[in-house]
Enzyme design. Structure first.
Site, PDB file in Angstrom:
ATOM      1  N   ASN A 146      39.695  61.995   2.772  1.00 56.22           N
ATOM      2  CA  ASN A 146      39.846  62.993   1.801  1.00 56.22           C
ATOM      3  C   ASN A 146      40.905  62.876   1.156  1.00 56.22           C
ATOM      4  O   ASN A 146      41.958  62.088   1.512  1.00 56.22           O
ATOM      5  CB  ASN A 146      39.496  64.378   2.341  1.00 56.22           C
ATOM      6  CG  ASN A 146      40.520  64.999   3.399  1.00 56.22           C
ATOM      7  OD1 ASN A 146      41.594  64.719   3.124  1.00 56.22           O
ATOM      8  ND2 ASN A 146      39.916  65.047   4.315  1.00 56.22           N
ATOM      9  N   ASP A 158      36.298  60.202   8.898  1.00 55.47           N
ATOM     10  CA  ASP A 158      37.777  60.380   8.558  1.00 55.47           C
ATOM     11  C   ASP A 158      38.102  61.059   9.997  1.00 55.47           C
ATOM     12  O   ASP A 158      39.236  60.341  10.537  1.00 55.47           O
ATOM     13  CB  ASP A 158      37.933  61.231   7.451  1.00 55.47           C
ATOM     14  CG  ASP A 158      39.230  61.454   6.866  1.00 55.47           C
ATOM     15  OD1 ASP A 158      40.138  60.355   7.490  1.00 55.47           O
ATOM     16  OD2 ASP A 158      39.636  62.212   6.253  1.00 55.47           O
ATOM     17  N   GLY A 170      27.918  61.436   3.312  1.00 54.23           N
ATOM     18  CA  GLY A 170      27.877  62.433   4.236  1.00 54.23           C
ATOM     19  C   GLY A 170      28.270  63.821   3.575  1.00 54.23           C
ATOM     20  O   GLY A 170      27.283  64.012   2.760  1.00 54.23           O
TER      21      GLY A 170
END
Length: 168
Positions: free
Chosen positions: A23, A33, A122
């Site tokens: 992000n 992440d 996602g």
């Protein structure tokens, strides 16, 4: 460049570089992440903080690099994919930029093998079929004398089936 498809966990892939679907804060999050930050350890987060202190956040479509910490890779290339908002032209260009900029950065580092997750599919809700098509086309159109292999790492069966069709 050869392409390979693996269904599995990108944090376990031995490659010169793995790509993180980051992000813009670069401080970890959910999905890929979070998994990369957890598996790689605090070294990755510390390097991300230094990058943020130097340049601010990472913009959508851009990429930055850190070491891989405890991961079986040399580097983690963090790229910020677009959040799907229905604007297919703009979102598609930004997603393509993620793959291209990651490949350019990998090439500048002398990376021979790079592993990509399914960027933006996602929590960012990018349509999986379109995202797969963009990923495969961008990689196939990228010419490199340095990068020898690109690995597409699919975490779920749906993405794996999409990539199987696209790569055949």
């Amino acid at each position: 460049m050869n392409t390979e498809l693996i269904k599995g966990d990108i944090t376990k892939i031995p490659a010169d570089a793995i790509v993180n679907a980051a992000n813009s804060s670069l401080l970890g999050g959910g999905g890929v992440d979070g998994a990369i930050h957890r598996a790689g350890g605090k070294q990755i987060l510390e390097e991300c903080i230094r990058i943020r202190n130097r340049q601010g956040k990472c913009n959508t479509g851009e990429a930055v690099v850190t070491s891989a910490g405890k991961l079986p890779a040399k580097y983690v290339i963090h790229t910020v994919g677009p959040v799907w908002n229905g604007d297919e032209v703009k979102c598609s260009k930004l997603l393509s930029d993620c793959y291209r900029k990651s490949l350019e950065l990998a090439e500048s580092l002398g990376v021979e093998t790079i592993a990509f997750p399914n960027i933006s599919t996602g929590i960012y809700k990018f349509p999986k079929e379109l995202a797969g098509k963009i990923a495969v086309e961008t990689v196939k159109n990228f010419q490199s004398e340095i990068i020898k292999k690109v690995i597409f790492v699919c975490f779920d069966e749906e993405n794996e089936e999409i990539y199987k069709k696209l790569l055949n």
